[in-house]
Motif scaffolding. Structure first.
Motif, PDB file in Angstrom:
ATOM      1  N   ASN A 102      38.901  48.624  34.381  1.00 46.69           N
ATOM      2  CA  ASN A 102      39.600  48.214  34.848  1.00 46.69           C
ATOM      3  C   ASN A 102      39.560  47.548  36.241  1.00 46.69           C
ATOM      4  O   ASN A 102      40.888  47.527  36.776  1.00 46.69           O
ATOM      5  CB  ASN A 102      40.688  49.606  35.453  1.00 46.69           C
ATOM      6  N   HIS A 103      38.700  47.814  36.958  1.00 50.23           N
ATOM      7  CA  HIS A 103      38.726  47.021  37.991  1.00 50.23           C
ATOM      8  C   HIS A 103      38.796  45.828  37.689  1.00 50.23           C
ATOM      9  O   HIS A 103      39.545  44.602  38.797  1.00 50.23           O
ATOM     10  CB  HIS A 103      37.952  47.536  38.433  1.00 50.23           C
ATOM     11  N   ASP A 104      37.877  44.957  36.143  1.00 53.21           N
ATOM     12  CA  ASP A 104      37.826  43.642  35.773  1.00 53.21           C
ATOM     13  C   ASP A 104      39.238  43.169  35.672  1.00 53.21           C
ATOM     14  O   ASP A 104      39.972  42.578  36.544  1.00 53.21           O
ATOM     15  CB  ASP A 104      36.864  43.945  34.820  1.00 53.21           C
ATOM     16  N   LEU A 105      40.225  44.319  35.070  1.00 49.65           N
ATOM     17  CA  LEU A 105      41.743  43.898  34.817  1.00 49.65           C
ATOM     18  C   LEU A 105      42.504  43.425  36.324  1.00 49.65           C
ATOM     19  O   LEU A 105      43.355  42.666  36.488  1.00 49.65           O
ATOM     20  CB  LEU A 105      42.126  44.715  34.039  1.00 49.65           C
ATOM     21  N   HIS A 106      41.742  44.743  37.452  1.00 46.77           N
ATOM     22  CA  HIS A 106      42.809  44.354  38.503  1.00 46.77           C
ATOM     23  C   HIS A 106      42.671  42.984  38.872  1.00 46.77           C
ATOM     24  O   HIS A 106      43.088  42.588  39.671  1.00 46.77           O
ATOM     25  CB  HIS A 106      42.537  45.471  39.234  1.00 46.77           C
ATOM     26  N   LEU A 107      41.263  42.876  38.944  1.00 49.31           N
ATOM     27  CA  LEU A 107      41.164  41.404  39.478  1.00 49.31           C
ATOM     28  C   LEU A 107      41.653  40.203  39.031  1.00 49.31           C
ATOM     29  O   LEU A 107      42.610  39.686  39.817  1.00 49.31           O
ATOM     30  CB  LEU A 107      39.549  40.827  39.770  1.00 49.31           C
ATOM     31  N   LEU A 108      42.109  40.374  37.122  1.00 49.27           N
ATOM     32  CA  LEU A 108      42.494  39.190  37.020  1.00 49.27           C
ATOM     33  C   LEU A 108      44.659  39.634  37.111  1.00 49.27           C
ATOM     34  O   LEU A 108      45.116  38.374  37.261  1.00 49.27           O
ATOM     35  CB  LEU A 108      43.106  39.803  35.390  1.00 49.27           C
ATOM     36  N   ALA A 109      44.725  40.898  37.523  1.00 49.58           N
ATOM     37  CA  ALA A 109      45.927  40.873  37.965  1.00 49.58           C
ATOM     38  C   ALA A 109      46.052  40.228  39.455  1.00 49.58           C
ATOM     39  O   ALA A 109      47.125  39.553  39.427  1.00 49.58           O
ATOM     40  CB  ALA A 109      46.153  42.419  38.114  1.00 49.58           C
ATOM     41  N   ALA A 110      45.375  40.973  40.299  1.00 49.49           N
ATOM     42  CA  ALA A 110      45.571  40.058  41.525  1.00 49.49           C
ATOM     43  C   ALA A 110      45.564  38.336  41.101  1.00 49.49           C
ATOM     44  O   ALA A 110      46.119  37.794  42.212  1.00 49.49           O
ATOM     45  CB  ALA A 110      44.042  40.277  42.606  1.00 49.49           C
ATOM     46  N   ALA A 111      44.837  37.540  40.077  1.00 50.25           N
ATOM     47  CA  ALA A 111      44.416  36.140  40.335  1.00 50.25           C
ATOM     48  C   ALA A 111      45.626  35.412  39.803  1.00 50.25           C
ATOM     49  O   ALA A 111      46.403  35.182  40.186  1.00 50.25           O
ATOM     50  CB  ALA A 111      43.057  35.987  39.278  1.00 50.25           C
ATOM     51  N   ALA A 112      46.661  37.113  39.554  1.00 45.72           N
ATOM     52  CA  ALA A 112      47.681  36.358  38.540  1.00 45.72           C
ATOM     53  C   ALA A 112      49.056  36.582  39.261  1.00 45.72           C
ATOM     54  O   ALA A 112      49.823  35.732  39.172  1.00 45.72           O
ATOM     55  CB  ALA A 112      47.803  36.633  37.244  1.00 45.72           C
ATOM     56  N   GLY A 113      48.564  37.155  40.547  1.00 43.50           N
ATOM     57  CA  GLY A 113      49.922  36.970  40.810  1.00 43.50           C
ATOM     58  C   GLY A 113      50.838  38.828  41.098  1.00 43.50           C
ATOM     59  O   GLY A 113      51.190  38.682  41.791  1.00 43.50           O
ATOM     60  N   VAL A 114      50.089  39.415  40.145  1.00 40.99           N
ATOM     61  CA  VAL A 114      50.396  40.784  39.435  1.00 40.99           C
ATOM     62  C   VAL A 114      50.804  41.874  40.458  1.00 40.99           C
ATOM     63  O   VAL A 114      51.481  42.812  40.543  1.00 40.99           O
ATOM     64  CB  VAL A 114      50.636  40.716  38.126  1.00 40.99           C
ATOM     65  N   ARG A 115      49.599  41.665  41.180  1.00 40.94           N
ATOM     66  CA  ARG A 115      48.766  42.757  42.134  1.00 40.94           C
ATOM     67  C   ARG A 115      48.142  42.489  43.360  1.00 40.94           C
ATOM     68  O   ARG A 115      48.089  41.171  43.258  1.00 40.94           O
ATOM     69  CB  ARG A 115      48.179  44.234  41.460  1.00 40.94           C
ATOM     70  N   ARG A 116      48.452  42.749  44.696  1.00 41.44           N
ATOM     71  CA  ARG A 116      47.762  42.792  45.365  1.00 41.44           C
ATOM     72  C   ARG A 116      45.921  43.231  45.165  1.00 41.44           C
ATOM     73  O   ARG A 116      46.934  44.682  45.252  1.00 41.44           O
ATOM     74  CB  ARG A 116      48.849  43.020  46.735  1.00 41.44           C
ATOM     75  N   PRO A 117      45.126  42.792  46.059  1.00 44.30           N
ATOM     76  CA  PRO A 117      44.293  43.561  46.736  1.00 44.30           C
ATOM     77  C   PRO A 117      44.722  44.809  47.547  1.00 44.30           C
ATOM     78  O   PRO A 117      45.760  44.295  48.560  1.00 44.30           O
ATOM     79  CB  PRO A 117      42.873  42.843  47.497  1.00 44.30           C
ATOM     80  N   GLY A 118      44.606  46.165  46.856  1.00 43.19           N
ATOM     81  CA  GLY A 118      44.225  47.122  48.097  1.00 43.19           C
ATOM     82  C   GLY A 118      43.121  46.783  48.981  1.00 43.19           C
ATOM     83  O   GLY A 118      42.672  46.411  49.610  1.00 43.19           O
ATOM     84  N   LYS A 119      43.876  48.473  50.157  1.00 45.98           N
ATOM     85  CA  LYS A 119      42.764  48.871  51.444  1.00 45.98           C
ATOM     86  C   LYS A 119      41.064  49.178  50.570  1.00 45.98           C
ATOM     87  O   LYS A 119      40.104  48.302  51.388  1.00 45.98           O
ATOM     88  CB  LYS A 119      43.170  48.773  52.583  1.00 45.98           C
ATOM     89  N   ASN A 120      41.114  49.639  49.895  1.00 47.68           N
ATOM     90  CA  ASN A 120      39.640  49.347  49.136  1.00 47.68           C
ATOM     91  C   ASN A 120      38.654  48.789  48.238  1.00 47.68           C
ATOM     92  O   ASN A 120      37.682  48.767  48.127  1.00 47.68           O
ATOM     93  CB  ASN A 120      39.674  51.402  48.661  1.00 47.68           C
ATOM     94  N   ASP A 121      39.960  47.313  48.369  1.00 45.97           N
ATOM     95  CA  ASP A 121      39.290  46.543  47.594  1.00 45.97           C
ATOM     96  C   ASP A 121      38.311  45.733  47.626  1.00 45.97           C
ATOM     97  O   ASP A 121      38.450  45.352  48.999  1.00 45.97           O
ATOM     98  CB  ASP A 121      40.213  45.661  45.826  1.00 45.97           C
ATOM     99  N   THR A 122      37.512  45.245  47.179  1.00 48.73           N
ATOM    100  CA  THR A 122      36.225  44.024  47.333  1.00 48.73           C
ATOM    101  C   THR A 122      36.038  42.973  47.077  1.00 48.73           C
ATOM    102  O   THR A 122      35.492  42.112  46.287  1.00 48.73           O
ATOM    103  CB  THR A 122      34.855  45.148  47.352  1.00 48.73           C
ATOM    104  N   ILE A 123      37.554  42.567  46.207  1.00 52.86           N
ATOM    105  CA  ILE A 123      37.612  41.251  45.482  1.00 52.86           C
ATOM    106  C   ILE A 123      38.485  40.048  46.298  1.00 52.86           C
ATOM    107  O   ILE A 123      38.437  38.431  44.888  1.00 52.86           O
ATOM    108  CB  ILE A 123      39.183  41.623  44.123  1.00 52.86           C
ATOM    109  N   ASP A 124      38.566  40.197  47.678  1.00 57.40           N
ATOM    110  CA  ASP A 124      39.005  38.928  48.101  1.00 57.40           C
ATOM    111  C   ASP A 124      37.781  37.886  48.259  1.00 57.40           C
ATOM    112  O   ASP A 124      38.859  36.770  47.986  1.00 57.40           O
ATOM    113  CB  ASP A 124      39.798  39.222  49.614  1.00 57.40           C
ATOM    114  N   GLU A 125      36.676  37.901  48.605  1.00 55.56           N
ATOM    115  CA  GLU A 125      35.781  36.769  48.034  1.00 55.56           C
ATOM    116  C   GLU A 125      35.770  36.619  47.119  1.00 55.56           C
ATOM    117  O   GLU A 125      35.692  35.199  47.216  1.00 55.56           O
ATOM    118  CB  GLU A 125      34.557  37.504  49.089  1.00 55.56           C
TER     119      GLU A 125
END
Length: 278
Positions: A69-92
């Motif tokens: 689910n966290h890997d899919l969350h990254l894909l969703a963020a890359a797709a513009g579907v979801r924004r990273p949350g405060k505890n996420d570490t995917i911005d890098e």
């Protein structure tokens, strides 16, 4: 000739230091032809998501990595579907110069892998799905992620409904049930309906709920289902199921289990997130 060792590894979640330490353990280096199965949630919440993704990507010829689910969350963020949350570490990862390459590599990973009578998924398998059905349905999501319009296909990925499966489901509803079962599910009713609201510990589920792997007449009970996703369950070794998530990012351990003989190797992890917030 004996087959190479296969080491099944639990949720890394961006903890590259513990991953490197685990891969350097004598048991894991003893066989130069050893292969590695990663049970999803390769990234996010840990301090080195970018380094972890690159590390595992570079192991591709010797490994299988399924999506969590966290890997899919990254894909969703890359797709513009979801924004990273405060505890996420995917911005890098999203800001990396090789972000496009990493995202493309990730979206070509499978959601299920079957070999040697072991079926690996990130979270679970609905009771009515046998191995063939699970692989077929996982393939539908994989095709969607690998398509030219993959970003659009992710727009309606999120949601807890439906909580059951019907072969007649179509479109976003169909993909959502498959994704939820394979990457998010923990508890079910005795009839196999998914529940995403209960937060009880595995040994004390609310009335009417049970771990998905204890649902009566589960169609995959004759093979070993390997999964992660459930840090409060921790390492679980049964004939029919293996849970590999021992809470590395929460200050637990990163676990590897050898498929051939259930040999367990663990390394201690620093606490990067508050326990129970996955």
């Amino acid at each position: 000739m004996s087959s190479p060792d296969i080491w099944m590894i639990g949720d890394v979640q961006g903890c590259c230091g513990p991953l490197d330490a685990l891969l350097e353990q004598p048991e894991l280096t003893a066989d130069p032809a050893a292969r590695y199965w990663f049970a999803g949630d390769l990234i996010n919440r840990g301090p080195q998501s970018l380094a972890t993704l690159r590390r595992i990507r570079d192991m591709e010829e010797r490994s299988v990595s399924i999506l969590g689910n966290h890997d899919l969350h990254l894909l969703a963020a890359a797709a513009g579907v979801r924004r990273p949350g405060k505890n996420d570490t995917i911005d890098e990862i999203l800001d990396a110069p090789d972000a496009d390459e990493l995202i493309d590599w990730l979206r070509y990973r499978p959601l299920a892998h079957y070999q040697h009578d072991h079926l690996m998924v990130h979270a679970g398998v609905l009771a009515k799905w046998d191995v063939a059905k699970t692989l077929s349905l996982a393939g539908e999501v994989q095709d969607a992620l690998r398509s030219a319009n993959w970003k659009k296909r992710l727009q309606k990925m999120y949601g807890n409904e439906p909580v059951h499966w019907k072969d007649g489901f179509e479109g976003a509803k169909r993909l959502r049930v498959i994704i939820n079962a394979l990457t998010r599910m923990r508890l079910c009713t005795a009839k196999g309906l998914m529940d995403f609201t209960a937060k009880a510990l595995p040994g004390d589920p609310p009335p009417g709920l049970m771990p998905w792997f204890d649902v009566p007449k589960r169609a995959t009970r004759d093979v070993t289902v390997v999964f992660g996703h459930w840090s409060t369950l921790g390492l679980l070794l049964r004939d029919d199921v293996i849970c590999l998530d021992s809470g590395c990012v929460w200050g637990g351990q990163l676990t590897a289990v050898r498929l051939q003989d259930r040999r367990v190797v663990q390394v201690k992890c620093s606490q990067f997130q508050d326990p129970g917030k996955d």
